[in-house]
Motif scaffolding. Sequence first.
Motif, PDB file in Angstrom:
ATOM      1  N   GLY A 129     -27.797 -32.487 -74.251  1.00 42.55           N
ATOM      2  CA  GLY A 129     -28.434 -33.259 -75.309  1.00 42.55           C
ATOM      3  C   GLY A 129     -27.836 -33.102 -76.698  1.00 42.55           C
ATOM      4  N   PRO A 130     -27.422 -31.897 -77.110  1.00 41.55           N
ATOM      5  CA  PRO A 130     -26.873 -31.746 -78.457  1.00 41.55           C
ATOM      6  C   PRO A 130     -25.567 -32.508 -78.699  1.00 41.55           C
ATOM      7  CG  PRO A 130     -27.659 -29.633 -77.652  1.00 41.55           C
ATOM      8  CD  PRO A 130     -27.700 -30.580 -76.487  1.00 41.55           C
ATOM      9  N   ILE A 131     -24.847 -32.892 -77.622  1.00 37.48           N
ATOM     10  CA  ILE A 131     -23.565 -33.571 -77.824  1.00 37.48           C
ATOM     11  C   ILE A 131     -23.542 -35.000 -77.296  1.00 37.48           C
ATOM     12  CG2 ILE A 131     -22.260 -31.406 -77.839  1.00 37.48           C
ATOM     13  CD1 ILE A 131     -21.294 -32.169 -74.998  1.00 37.48           C
ATOM     14  N   HIS A 132     -24.508 -35.381 -76.451  1.00 33.26           N
ATOM     15  CA  HIS A 132     -24.498 -36.757 -75.933  1.00 33.26           C
ATOM     16  C   HIS A 132     -25.892 -37.170 -75.494  1.00 33.26           C
ATOM     17  CE1 HIS A 132     -23.019 -40.423 -74.000  1.00 33.26           C
ATOM     18  NE2 HIS A 132     -21.882 -40.202 -74.609  1.00 33.26           N
ATOM     19  N   HIS A 133     -26.169 -38.497 -75.595  1.00 32.25           N
ATOM     20  CA  HIS A 133     -27.490 -39.005 -75.279  1.00 32.25           C
ATOM     21  C   HIS A 133     -27.660 -39.379 -73.805  1.00 32.25           C
ATOM     22  CE1 HIS A 133     -25.089 -42.616 -75.882  1.00 32.25           C
ATOM     23  NE2 HIS A 133     -26.000 -43.301 -75.209  1.00 32.25           N
ATOM     24  N   ARG A 134     -26.589 -39.229 -73.001  1.00 35.57           N
ATOM     25  CA  ARG A 134     -26.672 -39.503 -71.569  1.00 35.57           C
ATOM     26  C   ARG A 134     -25.875 -38.449 -70.814  1.00 35.57           C
ATOM     27  NH1 ARG A 134     -30.450 -43.007 -69.981  1.00 35.57           N
ATOM     28  NH2 ARG A 134     -29.254 -43.677 -68.163  1.00 35.57           N
ATOM     29  N   MET A 135     -26.192 -38.288 -69.529  1.00 36.96           N
ATOM     30  CA  MET A 135     -25.390 -37.438 -68.649  1.00 36.96           C
ATOM     31  C   MET A 135     -25.382 -38.067 -67.264  1.00 36.96           C
ATOM     32  SD  MET A 135     -27.878 -34.158 -67.782  1.00 36.96           S
ATOM     33  CE  MET A 135     -26.617 -33.393 -66.749  1.00 36.96           C
ATOM     34  N   GLY A 136     -24.416 -37.675 -66.466  1.00 40.29           N
ATOM     35  CA  GLY A 136     -24.376 -38.156 -65.100  1.00 40.29           C
ATOM     36  C   GLY A 136     -25.494 -37.537 -64.280  1.00 40.29           C
ATOM     37  N   VAL A 137     -25.977 -38.284 -63.284  1.00 37.94           N
ATOM     38  CA  VAL A 137     -26.964 -37.743 -62.348  1.00 37.94           C
ATOM     39  C   VAL A 137     -26.240 -36.791 -61.409  1.00 37.94           C
ATOM     40  CG1 VAL A 137     -28.528 -38.303 -60.448  1.00 37.94           C
ATOM     41  CG2 VAL A 137     -28.471 -39.757 -62.484  1.00 37.94           C
ATOM     42  N   ILE A 138     -26.593 -35.521 -61.486  1.00 40.09           N
ATOM     43  CA  ILE A 138     -25.957 -34.493 -60.659  1.00 40.09           C
ATOM     44  C   ILE A 138     -26.827 -34.240 -59.437  1.00 40.09           C
ATOM     45  CG2 ILE A 138     -25.171 -32.102 -60.557  1.00 40.09           C
ATOM     46  CD1 ILE A 138     -24.726 -32.269 -63.610  1.00 40.09           C
ATOM     47  N   LEU A 139     -26.215 -34.283 -58.273  1.00 40.58           N
ATOM     48  CA  LEU A 139     -26.922 -34.090 -57.017  1.00 40.58           C
ATOM     49  C   LEU A 139     -26.599 -32.731 -56.421  1.00 40.58           C
ATOM     50  CD1 LEU A 139     -26.051 -37.559 -55.454  1.00 40.58           C
ATOM     51  CD2 LEU A 139     -28.189 -36.960 -56.613  1.00 40.58           C
ATOM     52  N   ALA A 140     -27.601 -32.051 -55.915  1.00 37.20           N
ATOM     53  CA  ALA A 140     -27.386 -30.825 -55.151  1.00 37.20           C
ATOM     54  C   ALA A 140     -26.751 -31.197 -53.810  1.00 37.20           C
ATOM     55  CB  ALA A 140     -28.699 -30.098 -54.938  1.00 37.20           C
ATOM     56  N   PRO A 141     -25.976 -30.300 -53.202  1.00 41.06           N
ATOM     57  CA  PRO A 141     -25.331 -30.641 -51.918  1.00 41.06           C
ATOM     58  C   PRO A 141     -26.295 -31.164 -50.859  1.00 41.06           C
ATOM     59  CG  PRO A 141     -24.352 -28.658 -52.800  1.00 41.06           C
ATOM     60  CD  PRO A 141     -25.508 -28.996 -53.707  1.00 41.06           C
TER      61      PRO A 141
END
Length: 203
Positions: A152-164
Motif C-alpha cells: 500500500g505505501p508504494i502502490h494502490h493495486r497489487m496482483g492477486v497472489i494464490l497459495a499453491p
Amino acid sequence: MPGRLFLTRPASDVSAAFGAAMPQGQGPRANIAPGQQIVVWDGAALRMMRWGLIPVGRVNARGRPVMETIVNARFETLFTKSAFENTRRGVVPCDGWYEWTGQARRKQPWRIAPGDGSLLGFAAIWDVWKAPGGAELAQVATVTCAPNGDVGPIHHRMGVILAPYEWSTWCSGNIADARSLCHPWPDGRLEVVKAEGVDWTGP
C-alpha cells in the motif's frame, strides 16, 4: 500492479512446484516486461504466452476491433466485463515484481518478494488472439486487487497472489470459487526494498 516481474530461480524448481515441464530455453530472468513472453500454467501445463491481452471480440462503437492491450485486469470487473468473456484462467509463476514511485526521470524502483523466498503464483486470465492474417498468439493478463499493508505505501493495486493449494481451484473452479480467491495477500509476508543493479533496458 505488477509493473514488471522477475523469475530467477532454477527452471527445475518451477517445474517441480507445478508438476509440469518448463518450456524449452527458459532460464533465470531478472526483468520481465509487458509485451514479452512469460511462463503461464494453464491448469495442466506450463507454456509461453505474451504478457498483454487484446480482448477477443472487443469492438468500439463503430464495430471495429479494439486493439488496446490489457496487462492487468481488475478482479472487481473481471467476471462481469464483456471484454473478458470466454477468457480462461491461469497462474503466472514468479519470484516477485517491481513497482515505481516518484516523478518522471526520478522514479525509484522497488523490489517486492516474499520474505521467505517462496515462489509466487499470480492469478491470471488468458486466451488465444487471432491476428488478421490468421496467426494465433496465446496472451495473458495478471489479475489485480487492492494492496495489502506491505504494498500500500508504494502502490494502490497489487496482483492477486494464490497459495499453491489454490492454483487448481483458480484454473478450474467455478466463478464463485475463483472470485473468493481475489483478495490481498496477508500483511507481513512481503519484503519491499529498493531495487538495485537491475538492467531496465534489457529482458
